[in-house]
Design an enzyme around this catalytic site. Structure first.
Site, PDB file in Angstrom:
ATOM      1  N   ARG A  58       0.812  -1.224   0.000  1.00 45.34           N
ATOM      2  CA  ARG A  58       0.000   0.000   0.000  1.00 45.34           C
ATOM      3  C   ARG A  58       0.844   1.272   0.000  1.00 45.34           C
ATOM      4  O   ARG A  58       0.341   2.364  -0.252  1.00 45.34           O
ATOM      5  CB  ARG A  58      -0.991  -0.015   1.175  1.00 45.34           C
ATOM      6  CG  ARG A  58      -2.220  -0.888   0.918  1.00 45.34           C
ATOM      7  CD  ARG A  58      -3.102  -0.960   2.159  1.00 45.34           C
ATOM      8  NE  ARG A  58      -2.399  -1.544   3.277  1.00 45.34           N
ATOM      9  CZ  ARG A  58      -2.322  -2.852   3.525  1.00 45.34           C
ATOM     10  NH1 ARG A  58      -2.958  -3.705   2.752  1.00 45.34           N
ATOM     11  NH2 ARG A  58      -1.625  -3.303   4.553  1.00 45.34           N
ATOM     12  N   GLU A  95       4.421 -10.656  14.210  1.00 50.82           N
ATOM     13  CA  GLU A  95       3.877 -11.132  15.479  1.00 50.82           C
ATOM     14  C   GLU A  95       4.396 -12.550  15.767  1.00 50.82           C
ATOM     15  O   GLU A  95       4.772 -12.869  16.885  1.00 50.82           O
ATOM     16  CB  GLU A  95       2.360 -11.101  15.432  1.00 50.82           C
ATOM     17  CG  GLU A  95       1.771 -10.999  16.811  1.00 50.82           C
ATOM     18  CD  GLU A  95       0.273 -10.805  16.762  1.00 50.82           C
ATOM     19  OE1 GLU A  95      -0.238 -10.389  15.708  1.00 50.82           O
ATOM     20  OE2 GLU A  95      -0.360 -11.098  17.788  1.00 50.82           O
TER      21      GLU A  95
HETATM   22  P1  5GP Z   1       4.485  -2.451  11.314  1.00 51.00           P
HETATM   23  O1  5GP Z   1       5.711  -3.082  10.760  1.00 51.00           O
HETATM   24  O2  5GP Z   1       4.656  -0.979  11.606  1.00 51.00           O
HETATM   25  O3  5GP Z   1       3.919  -3.199  12.483  1.00 51.00           O
HETATM   26  O4  5GP Z   1       3.337  -2.580  10.220  1.00 51.00           O
HETATM   27  C1  5GP Z   1       3.240  -1.680   9.167  1.00 51.00           C
HETATM   28  C2  5GP Z   1       2.917  -2.405   7.911  1.00 51.00           C
HETATM   29  O5  5GP Z   1       1.784  -3.236   8.057  1.00 51.00           O
HETATM   30  C3  5GP Z   1       2.595  -1.403   6.793  1.00 51.00           C
HETATM   31  O6  5GP Z   1       3.228  -1.820   5.601  1.00 51.00           O
HETATM   32  C4  5GP Z   1       1.081  -1.444   6.677  1.00 51.00           C
HETATM   33  O7  5GP Z   1       0.676  -1.452   5.327  1.00 51.00           O
HETATM   34  C5  5GP Z   1       0.664  -2.730   7.374  1.00 51.00           C
HETATM   35  N1  5GP Z   1      -0.398  -2.504   8.377  1.00 51.00           N
HETATM   36  C6  5GP Z   1      -0.355  -2.831   9.684  1.00 51.00           C
HETATM   37  N2  5GP Z   1      -1.512  -2.528  10.290  1.00 51.00           N
HETATM   38  C7  5GP Z   1      -2.302  -1.983   9.348  1.00 51.00           C
HETATM   39  C8  5GP Z   1      -3.639  -1.446   9.358  1.00 51.00           C
HETATM   40  O8  5GP Z   1      -4.365  -1.408  10.370  1.00 51.00           O
HETATM   41  N3  5GP Z   1      -4.104  -0.954   8.183  1.00 51.00           N
HETATM   42  C9  5GP Z   1      -3.355  -0.965   7.048  1.00 51.00           C
HETATM   43  N4  5GP Z   1      -3.897  -0.443   5.927  1.00 51.00           N
HETATM   44  N5  5GP Z   1      -2.101  -1.469   7.010  1.00 51.00           N
HETATM   45  C10 5GP Z   1      -1.584  -1.969   8.138  1.00 51.00           C
END
Ligand code: 5GP
Length: 170
Positions: A58, A95
């Site tokens: 995204r 996770e």
């Molecule tokens: P992080 O590594 O910060 O935990 O997760 C970020 C990544 O997971 C981003 O690439 C994002 O697209 C996706 N992601 C995690 N949670 C969400 C969410 O609630 N909505 C969306 N659209 N993407 C998420």
């Protein structure tokens, strides 16, 4: 504009207990889509930027537009096994277990000023890995920007060494 009204909560996606922020209603609305792009661009305040890095998948929605408007190149960071040329990689925590992100080994020149963009900052593992990839090739991350930050997951901690801008915080 009330961007939050264009973000939809999806309960138990992609697994039970998670509330996923769905950005597709914002993308579907021509005005909200345009204004969100304008706001992300505004965060860069005419900074000189050589490359905009978008994160699979995204992050690929707004990053190419930002690159074109900034007169910068667009770089894709992808999940492992998707890029055709030689790559560098960085692992990050999921996770359960770890994921791997890759970037082409010639994507960044030494000294490039780099903007990192993704849709959501959650735990920060993804953004941190992307910043490490940029730095491995000698680039300087001048900003990380996101549509959404899930502040309760403390992702900002992981990228605290870099300037950060977000449109919406939860
Ligand atoms: P992080 O590594 O910060 O935990 O997760 C970020 C990544 O997971 C981003 O690439 C994002 O697209 C996706 N992601 C995690 N949670 C969400 C969410 O609630 N909505 C969306 N659209 N993407 C998420």
């Amino acid at each position: 504009m009330d961007f939050a009204s264009y973000i939809r909560d999806i309960e138990d996606f992609p697994k039970p207990g998670v509330v996923f922020k769905d950005i597709t209603p914002l993308l579907k609305d021509p005005k909200a889509f345009q204004k969100a792009g304008d706001a992300l661009l505004g965060f860069t305040h005419n900074m000189q930027i050589d490359k905009v890095v978008g994160v699979d998948s995204r992050g690929f929605i707004f990053a190419p537009m930002l690159a074109q408007k900034l007169g910068a190149g667009f770089i894709t960071v992808r999940k492992s096994g998707k890029l055709p040329y030689s790559t560098i990689s960085e692992s990050y925590d999921l996770e359960y277990g770890t994921g791997i992100l890759e970037m082409h080994s010639d994507a960044i020149e030494k000294g490039d000023r780099v903007l990192v963009h993704d849709d959501v900052l959650a735990t920060g593992g993804t953004a941190q890995a992307v910043c490490k990839l940029v730095e491995k090739l000698g680039g300087e991350v001048v900003q990380c920007n996101f549509l959404i930050e899930l502040t309760f997951l403390n992702g900002a901690e992981k990228i605290k060494g870099y300037p950060k801008e977000v449109l919406l915080q939860y």
